[in-house]
Scaffold this motif. Sequence first.
Motif: not given
Length: 340
Positions: A128-133, A147-152, A158-165, A313-315
């Motif tokens: 998975g990937i964390i995208l900071l800004s 392809d792989k879950p991303i948190v940005a 807000n999707s099953k594989t991508a979450v943003g803050f 990690l939850g995703l």
Amino acid sequence: MVDRIKSKNEPVTLLDVAREAGVSPSTVSRILNGTAKVSDDKRKAVETAIAEMKFEPNQLAQGLKSGRSMTIGIVVQDISSPFFDETLHGVDDGLKGTGYASVIVSGHWNADEEASRIKLLLARKVDGIILLSGRIADKKVLEFALDKPIVATGRSLNSKTAVGFKLDNVHGAYLAARHLIELGHRRIAFVTGPANNTDAAERQEGYQNALREANIPFEKNLVAEGNFHEASGLLAINRLLETQQQFSAVFAANDLSAYGVRLGLYRKGIRVPEDISLIGFDDLPSSLYTTPPLTTIHQPLYDMGLLATKTLLGLIAGNEVDTTLPGLELIARETTRRMR
């Protein structure tokens, strides 16, 4: 108890844990991988056995069995920036005890470079990937997340594989400007962030909202362009002072810019806050130790990194995630004072 005596240096195996806990080896394995749905009693028995026997699972072997690399990719924009450093501390603490390692790359505030770095991480089979800004388009982030879950961070996804803050920059900047207004300031200079940067634009919007609410006219000539770095704050305050305009306070769009503003005022013999009040935005750790300590807007940077990691990690595990992030708040220190 285990049914045979192990030598002092012989490692404890998963089978030993299973025997001690009274469950099957497959149950222990699935609990370790986070995929088991078992009773609380069985889970507790396994966890107790692991603790008492000091079992250390082979994370690499677990990863190979589950099809995971046990690595996550992190895309930052400026590795040397204390802004990202604080967030990375949260990421690092979020990974402790999970068996995951991180691979950090930089996007340098360039959308094409960010996309290239994400492709590189995916090619290395990160989980998975964390995208900071960053500046890559949300649409492209969502495509990569197939392809792989991303948190940005800094995004509303807000999707099953991508979450943003995304923090409320408009409200945070409003709090900063309102603080100065409540102290009696009416002519408030503003040092912006870089052009075409969403956070910068939102902070200027919050500044203007506070002026409008207080019936204070917005004066474009009191706005000086910056780029979120110390040197830009120094250059911005010099430009403002050269115009010989009157202002009693400065709102810098981030703490680093505020440090530059503070230096520029010091070199001109202008006291903070006796002559001019100064406020920043971010609440970087060093802002507590400036001379005097900087009034600023606190961003939960560490908490954001920690939450981004737990969410990713939850995703990866297919679990539900809690995306509740603390809000922004004013931290009043010693660089602002009431007008006299």
